[in-house]
Design a protein around this motif. Structure first.
Motif, PDB file in Angstrom:
ATOM      1  N   ASP A 195       0.811  -1.212   0.000  1.00  0.00           N
ATOM      2  CA  ASP A 195       0.000   0.000   0.000  1.00  0.00           C
ATOM      3  C   ASP A 195       0.847   1.267   0.000  1.00  0.00           C
ATOM      4  OD1 ASP A 195       1.071  -0.070   2.504  1.00  0.00           O
ATOM      5  OD2 ASP A 195      -0.830   0.240   3.581  1.00  0.00           O
ATOM      6  N   GLY A 196       2.168   1.111  -0.181  1.00  0.00           N
ATOM      7  CA  GLY A 196       3.045   2.262  -0.235  1.00  0.00           C
ATOM      8  C   GLY A 196       3.594   2.701   1.103  1.00  0.00           C
ATOM      9  N   GLN A 197       3.178   2.075   2.187  1.00  0.00           N
ATOM     10  CA  GLN A 197       3.684   2.463   3.499  1.00  0.00           C
ATOM     11  C   GLN A 197       5.146   2.054   3.633  1.00  0.00           C
ATOM     12  OE1 GLN A 197       1.239   1.329   6.812  1.00  0.00           O
ATOM     13  NE2 GLN A 197       2.932   1.386   8.279  1.00  0.00           N
ATOM     14  N   ARG A 198       5.960   2.961   4.192  1.00  0.00           N
ATOM     15  CA  ARG A 198       7.394   2.714   4.361  1.00  0.00           C
ATOM     16  C   ARG A 198       7.693   2.462   5.833  1.00  0.00           C
ATOM     17  NH1 ARG A 198      10.494   5.344   0.171  1.00  0.00           N
ATOM     18  NH2 ARG A 198      12.055   5.966   1.708  1.00  0.00           N
ATOM     19  N   VAL A 199       8.462   1.434   6.110  1.00  0.00           N
ATOM     20  CA  VAL A 199       8.818   1.085   7.473  1.00  0.00           C
ATOM     21  C   VAL A 199      10.326   0.824   7.534  1.00  0.00           C
ATOM     22  CG1 VAL A 199       8.443  -0.496   9.394  1.00  0.00           C
ATOM     23  CG2 VAL A 199       6.560   0.035   7.843  1.00  0.00           C
ATOM     24  N   ASP A 200      11.002   1.495   8.472  1.00  0.00           N
ATOM     25  CA  ASP A 200      12.440   1.330   8.631  1.00  0.00           C
ATOM     26  C   ASP A 200      12.719   0.319   9.729  1.00  0.00           C
ATOM     27  OD1 ASP A 200      15.155   1.530   8.788  1.00  0.00           O
ATOM     28  OD2 ASP A 200      15.190   3.535   9.679  1.00  0.00           O
ATOM     29  N   PHE A 201      13.186  -0.873   9.352  1.00  0.00           N
ATOM     30  CA  PHE A 201      13.511  -1.913  10.314  1.00  0.00           C
ATOM     31  C   PHE A 201      15.002  -1.925  10.668  1.00  0.00           C
ATOM     32  CE2 PHE A 201       9.517  -3.586   8.731  1.00  0.00           C
ATOM     33  CZ  PHE A 201       8.930  -4.112   9.867  1.00  0.00           C
ATOM     34  N   PHE A 202      15.753  -0.948  10.155  1.00  0.00           N
ATOM     35  CA  PHE A 202      17.199  -1.033  10.279  1.00  0.00           C
ATOM     36  C   PHE A 202      17.822   0.085  11.117  1.00  0.00           C
ATOM     37  CE2 PHE A 202      15.911  -3.305   6.520  1.00  0.00           C
ATOM     38  CZ  PHE A 202      16.543  -4.516   6.694  1.00  0.00           C
ATOM     39  N   GLY A 203      17.372   1.300  10.974  1.00  0.00           N
ATOM     40  CA  GLY A 203      17.859   2.351  11.855  1.00  0.00           C
ATOM     41  C   GLY A 203      19.106   3.070  11.402  1.00  0.00           C
ATOM     42  N   GLY A 204      19.486   2.913  10.129  1.00  0.00           N
ATOM     43  CA  GLY A 204      20.607   3.686   9.615  1.00  0.00           C
ATOM     44  C   GLY A 204      21.951   3.281  10.176  1.00  0.00           C
ATOM     45  N   HIS A 205      22.777   4.296  10.486  1.00  0.00           N
ATOM     46  CA  HIS A 205      24.132   4.105  11.013  1.00  0.00           C
ATOM     47  C   HIS A 205      25.025   3.367  10.022  1.00  0.00           C
ATOM     48  CE1 HIS A 205      23.620   5.682  15.143  1.00  0.00           C
ATOM     49  NE2 HIS A 205      22.355   5.335  14.946  1.00  0.00           N
ATOM     50  N   LEU A 219      27.000   7.799   8.739  1.00  0.00           N
ATOM     51  CA  LEU A 219      25.746   8.517   8.502  1.00  0.00           C
ATOM     52  C   LEU A 219      24.752   7.996   9.520  1.00  0.00           C
ATOM     53  CD1 LEU A 219      24.532  10.590   6.439  1.00  0.00           C
ATOM     54  CD2 LEU A 219      23.483   8.619   5.343  1.00  0.00           C
ATOM     55  N   ASP A 220      24.321   8.853  10.426  1.00  0.00           N
ATOM     56  CA  ASP A 220      23.492   8.392  11.532  1.00  0.00           C
ATOM     57  C   ASP A 220      22.079   8.015  11.119  1.00  0.00           C
ATOM     58  OD1 ASP A 220      25.541   8.651  13.322  1.00  0.00           O
ATOM     59  OD2 ASP A 220      24.989  10.677  13.954  1.00  0.00           O
ATOM     60  N   HIS A 221      21.469   8.786  10.226  1.00  0.00           N
ATOM     61  CA  HIS A 221      20.060   8.548   9.928  1.00  0.00           C
ATOM     62  C   HIS A 221      19.879   7.427   8.907  1.00  0.00           C
ATOM     63  CE1 HIS A 221      21.090  11.421   6.634  1.00  0.00           C
ATOM     64  NE2 HIS A 221      20.249  10.682   5.946  1.00  0.00           N
ATOM     65  N   GLY A 222      18.676   6.881   8.863  1.00  0.00           N
ATOM     66  CA  GLY A 222      18.324   5.838   7.908  1.00  0.00           C
ATOM     67  C   GLY A 222      16.900   6.051   7.435  1.00  0.00           C
ATOM     68  N   GLY A 223      16.367   5.039   6.760  1.00  0.00           N
ATOM     69  CA  GLY A 223      14.978   5.106   6.322  1.00  0.00           C
ATOM     70  C   GLY A 223      14.757   5.766   4.989  1.00  0.00           C
ATOM     71  N   VAL A 224      15.823   6.351   4.414  1.00  0.00           N
ATOM     72  CA  VAL A 224      15.705   6.999   3.109  1.00  0.00           C
ATOM     73  C   VAL A 224      16.937   6.643   2.285  1.00  0.00           C
ATOM     74  CG1 VAL A 224      14.313   8.933   3.950  1.00  0.00           C
ATOM     75  CG2 VAL A 224      16.813   9.108   3.973  1.00  0.00           C
ATOM     76  N   PRO A 225      16.826   6.680   0.963  1.00  0.00           N
ATOM     77  CA  PRO A 225      18.011   6.447   0.140  1.00  0.00           C
ATOM     78  C   PRO A 225      19.053   7.533   0.396  1.00  0.00           C
ATOM     79  CG  PRO A 225      16.003   6.247  -1.165  1.00  0.00           C
ATOM     80  CD  PRO A 225      15.607   6.841   0.153  1.00  0.00           C
ATOM     81  N   THR A 226      20.287   7.133   0.641  1.00  0.00           N
ATOM     82  CA  THR A 226      21.345   8.101   0.900  1.00  0.00           C
ATOM     83  C   THR A 226      22.686   7.441   0.614  1.00  0.00           C
ATOM     84  OG1 THR A 226      22.221   9.647   2.551  1.00  0.00           O
ATOM     85  CG2 THR A 226      21.464   7.495   3.353  1.00  0.00           C
ATOM     86  N   PHE A 227      23.787   8.011   1.089  1.00  0.00           N
ATOM     87  CA  PHE A 227      25.093   7.430   0.814  1.00  0.00           C
ATOM     88  C   PHE A 227      26.072   7.850   1.900  1.00  0.00           C
ATOM     89  CE2 PHE A 227      24.858  11.504  -1.304  1.00  0.00           C
ATOM     90  CZ  PHE A 227      26.070  12.111  -0.993  1.00  0.00           C
TER      91      PHE A 227
END
Length: 368
Positions: A195-205, A219-227
């Motif tokens: 349904d398009g809902q996004r869930v972060d199970f990892f927490g970045g870092h 990189l501390d944050h997560g949940g989004v595409p980054t590098f």
């Protein structure tokens, strides 16, 4: 509300958590290597003149109705130059096979040398290897790569709560320091449900750790595409490996001693040779609980097996020969034989087969 975790192809770990049909998953979602997905990644590699390190659930022609978690490297020509089949999936969530789950057949196909389990590829940017996710929870996997010459290890991903507790960072730094190699540890962005809902199970870092165990990119944050980026100083790594008198740890491995720790089997091999992976309840009954019981049988001070009134597991001394007697009048005696598992002695498997290449030789992983 629609269950956001029903997109089987988009969120494979959630599929496994929910005990879905593994055979159906193998036929509908696991990819082939090479295939359409790696062809697209190869196009990117050629366009930008880069190496791509990635992983995917993938099929193997020798194991129908099953799938593996495979790490791979694509070079700037678009060619797959390394394939590593994950050795220690996260139990019981991951239902992908480990080569250890089909060990007899795997060694029949590829031999029992280290290159069958910890392949490393020599590239223009260094010697690359992979230890995916839970694999880096076990120091032996990093050491296997290092002894094959790995200089840059790819390690992703790690879920919560292991990231929030700093286990992810501690493991990355420890594996890098212990083995004098860089560890690239990108953690994924979020899962996206049907349904398009996004869930972060990892927490970045996401981090990059150098060969001295220092975090040089994070990189501390997560949940989004980054590098995350950092400079890889291979000359410094190679200088330390070839000149350090102390901190080049692998050169001083006393393998004859450490080998005694692994004389007896612990986790059962060939678990899925003749059956599909257990569901969660079956796994707990047939694997987790017996393994906990096994570890409780170790005769260590303070353990249940060593408590007064308990039944101690019989100990088998691993010494090949008696220790020399202490000097007369010293008041000392030879140390007692260390405790071990209560299991029948198993024949020791050589580090390499007669006539095979040295286990330190870097060789590409055999292709299925």
């Amino acid at each position: 509300m629609t269950n956001p975790y029903t997109a089987v192809g988009l969120i494979p770990e959630i599929t496994e958590i929910q005990d879905r049909d593994d055979i159906a998953y193998a036929h509908t979602c696991a990819i082939t290597l090479p295939g359409a997905e790696t062809q697209e990644l190869g196009r990117w590699a050629r366009e930008f003149n880069i190496h791509v390190m990635a992983q995917a659930r993938a099929l193997h022609p020798a194991f129908p109705d099953r799938y593996f978690n495979v790490g791979f490297v694509i070079d700037p020509t678009g060619k797959i130059v390394l394939r590593h089949y994950k050795l220690t999936p996260l139990p019981p969530m991951e239902h992908s096979l480990s080569p250890h789950d089909v060990l007899t057949k795997w060694t029949h196909l590829y031999g029992s040398g280290p290159e069958a389990f910890w392949p490393v590829t020599d590239t223009a940017i260094g010697r690359l290897g992979t230890m995916m996710a839970n694999e880096a929870s076990y120091p032996e996997n990093a050491r296997g790569l290092a002894l094959a010459g790995c200089e840059i290890a790819y390690r992703t991903s790690y879920p919560l709560p292991g990231v929030a507790s700093d286990a992810f960072d501690i493991q990355n730094r420890s594996r890098a320091l212990d083995n004098l190699m860089y560890v690239l540890a990108p953690n994924p962005a979020s899962y996206t449900g049907a349904d398009g809902q996004r869930v972060d199970f990892f927490g970045g870092h996401s981090t990059i750790t150098d060969h001295t165990g220092r975090t040089i990119g994070h990189l501390d944050h997560g949940g989004v595409p980054t590098f995350v980026t950092a400079t890889i100083d291979l000359p410094a790594l190679r200088r330390q490996r070839t000149t350090a008198a102390w901190t080049n740890w692998p050169k001083d491995l006393r393998t004859e001693l450490y080998r005694t720790l692994y004389d007896q089997p612990i986790y059962p091999a060939n678990l899925y040779t003749d059956r599909p992976p257990y569901d969660h309840a079956e796994y707990r009954k047939h694997v987790t609980e017996p393994q906990i019981e096994l570890m409780g049988s170790v005769s260590l001070p303070g353990s249940a097996a060593a408590s007064p009134g308990s039944t101690r597991a019989p100990s088998r001394c691993p010494r090949a020969a008696p220790l020399p007697a202490p000097p007369a009048g010293s008041g000392t005696s030879a140390p007692p034989c260390p405790p071990t598992y209560a299991a029948a002695a198993a024949p020791r498997r050589p580090l390499r087969r007669p006539g095979s290449a040295s286990p330190r030789r870097r060789a590409p992983h055999p292709r299925p």
